[in-house]
Design a protein around this motif. Sequence first.
Motif, PDB file in Angstrom:
ATOM      1  N   ARG A 107     -23.409 -52.995  21.032  1.00  0.00           N
ATOM      2  CA  ARG A 107     -24.320 -53.051  19.918  1.00  0.00           C
ATOM      3  C   ARG A 107     -25.943 -53.487  20.444  1.00  0.00           C
ATOM      4  NH1 ARG A 107     -19.699 -56.586  17.371  1.00  0.00           N
ATOM      5  NH2 ARG A 107     -18.418 -54.816  16.106  1.00  0.00           N
ATOM      6  N   LYS A 108     -25.966 -54.065  21.310  1.00  0.00           N
ATOM      7  CA  LYS A 108     -27.337 -54.278  21.594  1.00  0.00           C
ATOM      8  C   LYS A 108     -27.960 -53.169  22.230  1.00  0.00           C
ATOM      9  CE  LYS A 108     -29.331 -57.991  22.036  1.00  0.00           C
ATOM     10  NZ  LYS A 108     -30.194 -58.767  21.078  1.00  0.00           N
ATOM     11  N   SER A 109     -27.191 -52.351  23.075  1.00  0.00           N
ATOM     12  CA  SER A 109     -27.749 -51.237  23.677  1.00  0.00           C
ATOM     13  C   SER A 109     -27.907 -50.388  22.581  1.00  0.00           C
ATOM     14  CB  SER A 109     -26.833 -50.616  24.660  1.00  0.00           C
ATOM     15  OG  SER A 109     -26.545 -51.271  25.825  1.00  0.00           O
ATOM     16  N   ARG A 110     -27.192 -50.195  21.584  1.00  0.00           N
ATOM     17  CA  ARG A 110     -27.473 -49.309  20.395  1.00  0.00           C
ATOM     18  C   ARG A 110     -28.736 -49.617  19.850  1.00  0.00           C
ATOM     19  NH1 ARG A 110     -23.170 -50.034  15.769  1.00  0.00           N
ATOM     20  NH2 ARG A 110     -24.574 -51.937  15.706  1.00  0.00           N
ATOM     21  N   GLU A 111     -29.024 -50.890  19.667  1.00  0.00           N
ATOM     22  CA  GLU A 111     -30.331 -51.409  18.810  1.00  0.00           C
ATOM     23  C   GLU A 111     -31.478 -50.884  19.749  1.00  0.00           C
ATOM     24  OE1 GLU A 111     -29.718 -55.385  18.363  1.00  0.00           O
ATOM     25  OE2 GLU A 111     -27.822 -55.338  17.188  1.00  0.00           O
ATOM     26  N   LEU A 112     -31.156 -50.719  20.768  1.00  0.00           N
ATOM     27  CA  LEU A 112     -32.392 -50.541  21.918  1.00  0.00           C
ATOM     28  C   LEU A 112     -32.620 -48.927  21.962  1.00  0.00           C
ATOM     29  CD1 LEU A 112     -31.983 -53.169  24.563  1.00  0.00           C
ATOM     30  CD2 LEU A 112     -33.590 -53.200  22.852  1.00  0.00           C
ATOM     31  N   GLY A 113     -31.734 -48.294  21.171  1.00  0.00           N
ATOM     32  CA  GLY A 113     -31.726 -46.760  21.300  1.00  0.00           C
ATOM     33  C   GLY A 113     -30.982 -46.195  22.159  1.00  0.00           C
ATOM     34  N   HIS A 114     -30.277 -46.670  22.819  1.00  0.00           N
ATOM     35  CA  HIS A 114     -29.535 -45.902  23.471  1.00  0.00           C
ATOM     36  C   HIS A 114     -28.156 -45.251  23.103  1.00  0.00           C
ATOM     37  CE1 HIS A 114     -31.227 -48.010  27.280  1.00  0.00           C
ATOM     38  NE2 HIS A 114     -31.284 -48.838  26.664  1.00  0.00           N
TER      39      HIS A 114
END
Length: 91
Positions: A19-26
């Motif tokens: 989820r953190k990676s998704r939030e960072l645009g990955h």
Amino acid sequence: DQWQIPGSNAVPTVFFWLRKSRELGHNDTRELLKEWESFWQIHCANCAKKSQAGEKFKQCSKCKAQWYCSKECQVEAWRAGHKKDCKRAAI
């Protein structure tokens, strides 16, 4: 399961980082996160029961990474170590 150590389930931490990676645009993590959610939300994290068509399991309100077939399973898992997993997932 004889190989599982209480309070050492990595699933909440994996969900946290996806989820953190998704939030960072990955964007590549979006599909992986969808796949993981689709799989885990139909399996009870405590007793491994698989949901029936149309049945929705309760999601842990803290880590949002574990699903349970009943309140009893949720409480049992919390006492067996999910409490530690939730804290680790909130890094």
